[in-house]
Design an enzyme around this catalytic site. Structure first.
Site, short mmCIF file in Angstrom:
data_model
loop_
_atom_site.label_atom_id
_atom_site.label_comp_id
_atom_site.label_asym_id
_atom_site.label_seq_id
_atom_site.Cartn_x
_atom_site.Cartn_y
_atom_site.Cartn_z
N SER A 66 -1.67 3.32 10.53
CA SER A 66 -2.63 2.50 11.29
C SER A 66 -1.97 1.16 11.55
CB SER A 66 -3.93 2.28 10.49
OG SER A 66 -3.68 1.38 9.42
N THR A 102 0.84 -1.21 0.00
CA THR A 102 0.00 0.00 0.00
C THR A 102 0.87 1.25 0.00
OG1 THR A 102 -1.61 1.25 1.29
CG2 THR A 102 -0.19 -0.21 2.53
N THR A 138 -18.83 12.86 3.53
CA THR A 138 -18.16 12.85 4.84
C THR A 138 -16.66 13.10 4.70
OG1 THR A 138 -17.92 10.44 4.60
CG2 THR A 138 -19.83 11.23 5.85
N TYR A 184 -3.13 -1.57 10.63
CA TYR A 184 -3.21 -2.29 9.34
C TYR A 184 -2.00 -1.92 8.46
CZ TYR A 184 -3.96 -2.18 4.35
OH TYR A 184 -3.73 -2.24 3.00
N HIS A 185 -1.77 -0.60 8.30
CA HIS A 185 -0.67 -0.19 7.42
C HIS A 185 0.67 -0.72 7.93
CE1 HIS A 185 -3.68 2.87 5.92
NE2 HIS A 185 -3.08 2.60 4.80
N LYS A 230 1.51 -4.12 6.68
CA LYS A 230 2.03 -4.14 5.31
C LYS A 230 3.55 -3.87 5.30
CE LYS A 230 -1.47 -4.53 2.55
NZ LYS A 230 -1.88 -5.83 2.00
#
Ligand code: NAD
Ligand code: USQ
Length: 382
Positions: free
Chosen positions: A179, A144, A253, A181-182, A185
């Site tokens: 994050s 990513t 948003t 998650y990141h 990676k």
């Protein structure tokens, strides 16, 4: 080529599996269907009514005459993964099969730990499965752009040449993930780089930006082949969310000031980039990094583009600046290189009025399925 698409039931993986199959590759799909399960547990659903995997594959065979083999299993189940790789003998493995939502990874300790174990251990298992069973297989791994964060210098493709105290070296580009998650990676990248160096494996890390759009040539053929399109506050991504919000008259948003800039690409380019990577494999012993995106936008710019496209279709689209649930820079420098895939022949689909029109029309077609209660973000970084 024989290609095993791990995560082939997901948004990018399903489109890629069909695209590669359509182009004559012998494709296998490996997925544990966990994404469908996470949606159920969160009470969210894709905008589009996606069919069960056996029905999807049967329809694909009926319309194309091509068969895709299905392996239902978990990358964290090493015996099953290894058996699949040993019997299928892929020449390329395209690895999409991870927990990919930053908000999901920030829900609480359990979700952070699950994300990192699922992703990092699954990826490490794949490296071992390749080493033990098909060491010449090319691993094409979805990374990513968020591994780099938002540094105040240009972002290179994976590596940067640095001069320090009179000495010079080309080193992995510094990582500043945003994050848990990141971060998973980044750890994957380190493991792949190490495996290439010590075992001579070949790998390409596709550092992908945020993907938008839903239709590819293949997934648009029949409603049973339709791809997922997430709009909820956990799995929905910026531009897809904005189009669906516009379709149902919900204010767009934008988090914080909207100055946060990211890189983006059309899902039709995702599938093409994977095709280019597998057609031009990395050398043994090398981890190549391609930054996989076509354009950069701030979130505020995207919202304005959707507002304009909506107005042209007679929709009254409002934009709201919500307190940012994330901890991230909202005003920053962002300039990333993306020439490696262009040099291999990628011809980008740039974000256009016609794409926005088609996404908006698509969202309008399925708007009765929207659960408005799932739109606002509920997960915060603090
Ligand atoms: P997705 O959630 O739609 O699909 C992921 C698939 O992987 C799901 O079908 C899930 O069931 C499967 N999976 C997850 N863990 C697994 C495991 N342990 N074993 C087997 N299967 C497993 O996600 P996506 O949007 O298609 O993303 C695919 C990949 O691309 C991810 O690695 C993600 O990090 C990367 N990526 C996505 C985007 C984006 O905008 N969607 C952008 C950049 C990078
Ligand atoms: N954002 C908004 N409003 C929204 C949703 C998002 O302003 O309604 C903002 C976020 O704060 C963020 C940016 O838009 O600044 C991108 O958020 P996103 O949810 O679209 O994407 P992100 O969380 O970064 O994750 C997605 C995918 C992930 C992939 C990543 C690529 O879910 O798998 O790795 O895009 S990248 O962003 O380049 O890291």
């Amino acid at each position: 080529m024989k290609v095993l698409v791990i995560g082939g039931d997901g948004y990018c993986g399903w489109a890629t599996a069909l695209y590669l199959s359509n182009r004559g590759h012998e494709v296998g799909v490996f997925d544990n269907m966990s994404r469908r399960h996470w949606d159920l547990k969160l009470g969210v659903d894709t905008l589009t009514p996606i069919a069960a995997m056996p029905a999807r594959l049967a329809k694909w065979q009926a319309v194309s005459g091509k068969q895709i083999e299905l392996f239902v299993g978990d990358t964290n189940d090493y015996p099953y993964l290894e058996q699949t790789v040993r019997t299928f003998q892929p020449e390329a493995i395209v690895h999409f099969g991870e927990q990919r939502s930053a908000p999901y990874s920030m829900i609480d300790r359990n979700h952070a730990v699950f994300t990192q174990v699922n992703n990092v251990v699954g990826n490490l298992n794949i490296l071992y499965a390749i080493k033990e069973n098909c060491p010449d297989c090319h691993l094409v791994k979805l990374g990513t752009m968020g591994e780099y964060g938002t540094p105040n210098i240009d972002i290179e493709e994976g590596y940067i040449t640095i001069e320090h105290n009179g000495r010079k070296d080309t080193l992995p580009y510094p990582k500043q993930p945003g994050s848990f998650y990141h971060i998973s990676k980044c750890q994957d990248t380190l493991n792949i780089h190490f495996a290439c160096r010590i075992w001579g494996l070949r790998a390409t890390d596709l550092n992908q930006g945020v993907v938008y759009g839903v239709l590819t040539e293949e997934t648009g053929t029949d409603e049973l082949l339709i791809n997922r399109l997430d709009y909820d506050g956990v799995f929905g991504t910026a531009l897809n969310r904005f189009c669906i919000q516009a379709a149902i008259g919900h204010p767009l948003t934008v988090y914080g000031s909207g100055g946060q800039t990211r890189s983006f690409l059309d899902i039709r380019d995702t599938v093409r980039c994977v095709e280019l990577a597998i057609a031009n494999p990395a050398e043994p012993g090398k981890l190549r990094v391609f930054n996989q995106f076509t354009e950069m936008f701030s979130v505020g710019q995207l919202a304005s583009l959707v507002q304009k496209a909506g107005a042209a279709m007679g929709l009254k689209v409002e934009i709201t600046n919500l307190p940012n649930p994330r901890v991230e820079a909202e005003e920053h420098y962002f300039n990333a290189k993306n020439t490696n895939l262009l040099d291999l022949g990628l011809q980008p689909h740039y974000l256009s009025d016609s794409l926005l029109d088609s996404l908006l029309n698509f969202a309008i077609q399925y708007k009765e399925r929207v659960d408005v209660g799932q739109i606002l973000p509920k997960v915060t970084w603090k």
